[in-house]
Design an enzyme around this catalytic site. Structure first.
Site: not given
Length: 199
Positions: A9, A79
């Site tokens: 990202h 994550e």
């Protein structure tokens, strides 16, 4: 075995300041949005067979900005759960734990909703995600794209290459970057890393 495209990202306020950003759902900065938009020509130049995205908004917005708004959301792409180190920088952690290194030392326990993960636990999630990606590759002629997060994608790369999760430390990964995992003579290889068009 076909190619996997890994997309980290774009920039967030926390990634810019070095704060460990696991499950905290922070948005992209305007620079992070620009980083994602720059990847569009690289993505469009390939046929996409399937795409998966982390449920966190910084990854989902990146998926939309790179032209893959219908990527399948998969929690295995989240994550690393940093537990007690969520929102803390490495220098701050090393004040109380000199020499601390995420990929070998793991994290301190956090609250019940964020208990933390060991490198091995992140590796197990990466293995599950790779199995899903391989199933998609077996049923498509295009590439499979995974849009997720820096530390997780580093562990996933290590696992793809047959390395332990701690070897994810070898693969520094910038925000808004594209990486390509392919094969050579039937063996997994890194075919491209930290690909970012000029701004």
């Amino acid at each position: 075995m076909g190619d996997l495209f890994l997309v980290r990202h774009g920039e967030t306020e926390w990634s810019r300041s070095g704060r460990h950003t696991g499950r905290t759902d922070v948005p992209l900065t305007e620079r992070g949005r620009d980083e994602a938009r720059l990847l569009v020509p690289l993505i469009r130049s390939h046929r996409i067979g399937a795409a998966f995205v982390s449920p966190l908004q910084r990854a989902r917005e990146t998926a939309e900005l790179i032209g893959i708004p219908d990527a399948r959301v998969d929690a295995d792409l989240c994550e690393w759960d940093y537990g007690g180190y969520e929102g803390v920088t490495t220098p701050e952690i090393q004040r109380s734990r000199p020499g601390w290194f995420l990929f070998t030392d793991g994290v301190a326990p956090g609250p019940p909703d964020r208990p933390g993960e060991s490198p091995e636990q992140v590796g197990e999630r990466a293995d599950r995600m790779l199995a899903k990606a391989d199933a998609a590759l077996a049923n498509t002629e295009g590439v499979v794209v995974l849009i997720a997060h820096g530390h997780f994608l580093r562990v996933l790369t290590a696992r793809r290459l047959g390395l332990s999760p701690r070897h994810g430390a070898l693969f520094q990964l910038a925000t808004g970057a594209l990486c390509r995992l392919g094969t050579e003579h039937g063996r997994p290889v890194v075919a491209g890393w930290n690909i970012r068009p000029p701004e």
